[in-house]
Design a protein around this motif. Structure first.
Motif, short mmCIF file in Angstrom:
data_model
loop_
_atom_site.label_atom_id
_atom_site.label_comp_id
_atom_site.label_asym_id
_atom_site.label_seq_id
_atom_site.Cartn_x
_atom_site.Cartn_y
_atom_site.Cartn_z
N CYS A 44 6.85 0.21 -20.85
CA CYS A 44 5.66 0.22 -20.15
C CYS A 44 6.22 0.72 -18.79
CB CYS A 44 5.13 -1.19 -20.40
SG CYS A 44 6.13 -2.54 -19.33
N PRO A 45 4.95 0.83 -17.75
CA PRO A 45 5.54 1.04 -16.35
C PRO A 45 6.14 -0.33 -15.87
CG PRO A 45 3.01 1.86 -17.01
CD PRO A 45 3.66 0.93 -18.18
N VAL A 46 6.86 0.24 -14.69
CA VAL A 46 8.01 -0.97 -14.33
C VAL A 46 7.70 -0.70 -12.56
CG1 VAL A 46 10.18 -1.72 -13.47
CG2 VAL A 46 9.79 -1.08 -15.82
N VAL A 47 7.04 -1.66 -11.85
CA VAL A 47 6.93 -1.76 -10.44
C VAL A 47 7.99 -2.53 -9.92
CG1 VAL A 47 5.43 -2.33 -8.53
CG2 VAL A 47 4.40 -1.55 -10.85
N MET A 48 8.86 -1.98 -9.07
CA MET A 48 9.86 -2.69 -8.43
C MET A 48 9.65 -3.28 -6.89
SD MET A 48 13.89 -1.88 -8.86
CE MET A 48 13.96 -1.79 -10.59
N VAL A 49 9.66 -4.30 -6.59
CA VAL A 49 9.42 -4.62 -5.24
C VAL A 49 10.64 -5.12 -4.36
CG1 VAL A 49 7.95 -6.03 -3.68
CG2 VAL A 49 7.24 -5.12 -5.83
N ALA A 50 10.96 -4.65 -3.41
CA ALA A 50 12.14 -5.17 -2.44
C ALA A 50 11.63 -5.06 -1.04
CB ALA A 50 13.31 -3.96 -2.46
N GLY A 51 12.41 -5.86 -0.12
CA GLY A 51 11.81 -5.92 1.20
C GLY A 51 12.41 -7.13 2.05
N THR A 52 12.64 -7.14 3.39
CA THR A 52 13.13 -8.54 3.88
C THR A 52 12.11 -9.72 3.47
OG1 THR A 52 14.16 -7.30 5.55
CG2 THR A 52 14.15 -9.60 5.88
N ASN A 53 10.97 -9.51 3.98
CA ASN A 53 9.91 -10.49 3.93
C ASN A 53 8.64 -9.70 3.11
OD1 ASN A 53 11.26 -12.79 5.24
ND2 ASN A 53 10.89 -11.33 7.13
N GLY A 54 7.61 -10.67 2.53
CA GLY A 54 6.46 -10.06 1.85
C GLY A 54 6.63 -9.76 0.40
N LYS A 55 7.87 -9.89 -0.21
CA LYS A 55 7.98 -9.44 -1.41
C LYS A 55 7.36 -10.18 -2.40
CE LYS A 55 12.62 -10.07 -1.77
NZ LYS A 55 13.04 -10.42 -0.58
N GLY A 56 7.29 -11.74 -2.33
CA GLY A 56 6.94 -12.44 -3.14
C GLY A 56 5.09 -12.31 -3.24
N SER A 57 4.57 -12.32 -1.90
CA SER A 57 2.85 -12.03 -1.71
C SER A 57 2.88 -10.65 -2.17
CB SER A 57 2.87 -11.90 -0.31
OG SER A 57 3.18 -13.24 0.47
N THR A 58 3.52 -9.73 -2.38
CA THR A 58 3.18 -8.38 -2.84
C THR A 58 3.14 -8.55 -4.34
OG1 THR A 58 3.99 -7.17 -0.90
CG2 THR A 58 3.91 -5.86 -2.93
N CYS A 59 4.36 -9.15 -5.07
CA CYS A 59 4.40 -9.23 -6.42
C CYS A 59 3.19 -10.02 -6.88
CB CYS A 59 5.49 -9.93 -6.83
SG CYS A 59 6.94 -8.97 -6.44
N ASN A 252 0.54 -10.85 7.94
CA ASN A 252 1.11 -9.52 7.24
C ASN A 252 0.39 -9.34 6.01
OD1 ASN A 252 2.83 -8.90 9.50
ND2 ASN A 252 4.26 -10.35 8.63
N GLN A 253 -0.54 -10.17 5.51
CA GLN A 253 -0.84 -9.90 4.11
C GLN A 253 -1.75 -8.56 3.97
OE1 GLN A 253 0.56 -11.31 2.17
NE2 GLN A 253 1.14 -13.41 2.45
N LEU A 254 -2.42 -8.11 5.21
CA LEU A 254 -3.09 -6.93 4.76
C LEU A 254 -1.97 -5.69 4.44
CD1 LEU A 254 -6.26 -6.72 6.77
CD2 LEU A 254 -5.85 -7.48 4.28
N LEU A 255 -1.05 -5.70 5.01
CA LEU A 255 0.04 -4.80 4.93
C LEU A 255 0.75 -4.62 3.53
CD1 LEU A 255 2.42 -5.11 8.10
CD2 LEU A 255 0.92 -3.01 7.47
N ASN A 256 0.90 -6.10 3.12
CA ASN A 256 1.22 -6.20 1.78
C ASN A 256 0.24 -5.82 0.65
OD1 ASN A 256 3.64 -7.62 2.66
ND2 ASN A 256 2.73 -9.51 2.54
N ALA A 257 -0.99 -6.26 0.92
CA ALA A 257 -2.20 -5.79 -0.04
C ALA A 257 -2.43 -4.18 -0.01
CB ALA A 257 -3.30 -6.52 0.48
N SER A 258 -2.13 -3.59 1.08
CA SER A 258 -2.27 -2.12 1.08
C SER A 258 -1.05 -1.40 0.37
CB SER A 258 -2.08 -1.72 2.40
OG SER A 258 -3.17 -2.12 3.67
#
Length: 429
Positions: A44-59, A252-258
């Motif tokens: 299935c499609p895999v989405v990978m998320v990295a970053g210093t902050n905001g990873k958990g919120s994005t996921c 920063n949640q709108l950056l993550n949501a975008s």
């Protein structure tokens, strides 16, 4: 060969004891070899998320929206607060002990005499569990950096880098350019590579270009606008208007949501998602320990801010909360963090510090933290600084002194927040 553990706690104890000798061991050759022996692959499609902050919120936002759209979603997220099972979610539910034990057995059988760290072993086990769960989509959070993280033995169909800031300097380098290069290591040729950092390091852009990834940049390929009531997303070919603000609070949640909506735009043929599912997914998303405001008085805020970038976002969020006579801080940190930078970022709002030593050999002691607070926060005559042996004691002290109009912010290492969560849980029973 000795008999293998049959319970999850026994397995985790074995992996921890065995891999005390294999500290963080850079390089993916060992993990890749075991992955190939396991024939580990996602259908299935895999989405990978990295970053210093905001990873958990994005996921969490991505998972919430895709669940609303009726897809079977797997999420690998870390670390955990109370139970290891929190790291593996299938269709919104924590993986069972039995499912995890079965996957641990598979990794153990495939590894032969290859040594794996705790993180590598558990990552392979959780990815095996998800690859065999009949998922429509898998979301994988990267632990540290990107390029050399065990998750990166899988090729992502869409890669997201949230923010790039200074953290884990021992492993990742001491500049945003060095760290940006490490995070860009999850990008793949010809695949969408999304970066929601408004000022991405040049190294990240250069690496994406060099490998031929399809780079989506905040402000160039996608953006957002909003007023007090609602916000709008604009992407390359998709607009989403009149969106509700995410229930996750913070600057920063709108950056993550975008970035989440950019990922959904990139996957719109494989995983179409309607406007209502996006709205509901954003409103209902939950994520413990990220500016989590608990019900009741005094107000208690839990936040795993443990670097200056996250601490200044937390400070900004505290400033937006309205008036509280006094703010108590329960704070504990690992030794290798920029502790001075974190205290500086928070000193504007904190009146009373309850500093705690944490249950880890890597932790800074309460007295070390106190010495730093004394130096940085000299200008508040009413300020108090107290030292405690563990987060539960520090939190109990703050609760005993705070009036119902005050607030208590528990922040720093995951272990600080986890210690308070555990204490609150046992107090309820």
């Amino acid at each position: 060969m000795s008999t293998l553990p049959t319970t999850l706690p026994a397995w985790l104890a074995l992996i921890e004891s065995r891999h005390a000798i294999t500290e963080i061991n850079m390089g993916l050759d060992r993990v890749r070899a075991v992955k190939e022996r396991m024939a580990l692959a996602f259908s299935c499609p895999v989405v990978m998320v990295a970053g210093t902050n905001g990873k958990g919120s994005t996921c969490a936002m991505l998972e919430s929206i895709l669940l609303r759209a009726g897809y079977k979603v797997g999420l690998y997220i870390k670390p955990h607060f109370l139970d290891f099972n929190e790291r593996a979610r299938v269709n919104g539910d924590l993986a069972t002990d039995e499912a995890l034990v079965a996957s641990f057995n598979v990794v153990e059988a495939a590894r032969g005499d290859t040594m794996l760290t705790y993180f590598e072993f558990t990552t392979l086990a959780i990815m095996h569990l998800m690859a065999n769960a009949g998922l429509d989509v898998a979301i994988l959070e990267v632990g540290l950096g990107g390029r050399l993280d065990a998750v990166n033995v899988i090729d992502a169909d869409v890669a997201i880098v949230t923010s790039v800031d200074i953290d884990h300097t021992d492993y990742l380098g001491s500049s945003r350019e060095q760290i940006g290069y490490e995070k860009a290591g999850i990008f793949r040729a010809g695949k969408p590579a999304i970066c929601s950092d408004p000022v991405p390091p040049q190294s990240l852009i250069d690496h994406a270009t060099a490998i031929g990834a399809d780079l989506w940049l905040m402000g160039r390929d996608f953006n957002y606008s909003g007023d007090k009531q609602q916000w709008n997303y604009g992407g390359r070919s998709q607009r989403r208007n009149s969106l509700a603000y995410p229930s996750l609070r913070g600057a920063n949640q709108l950056l993550n949501a975008s970035a989440v909506l950019a990922a959904l735009e990139a996957l719109k043929l494989e995983l179409p998602v309607g406007a209502q599912e996006v709205r509901t997914g954003l409103v209902t998303v939950e994520l413990p320990g990220r500016f989590q405001v608990l019900p009741g008085r005094p107000t208690v805020i839990l936040d795993v801010a443990h670097n200056p970038h996250a601490a200044s976002a937390l400070n900004q969020n505290l400033g937006n909360m309205g008036y509280h006579p006094y703010t108590f801080a329960v704070f504990g940190s690992m030794h290798d963090k920029d502790i001075d930078g974190v205290i500086k970022a928070m000193s504007e709002h904190v009146d009373h510090w309850c500093l705690t030593t944490l249950p880890s050999p890597r932790a800074a002691s309460g007295s070390e933290l106190a010495a730093k607070v004394q130096l940085i926060q000299e200008d508040k005559p009413e300020r108090t600084v107290n030292i405690f042996d563990d987060p539960a004691q520090a939190f109990a002290n703050a609760v005993s002194r705070a009036s119902e109009n005050d607030r208590i912010v528990v922040f720093g290492s995951f272990l600080t927040v986890a210690g308070v969560m555990a204490a609150r849980k046992s107090a309820l029973h």
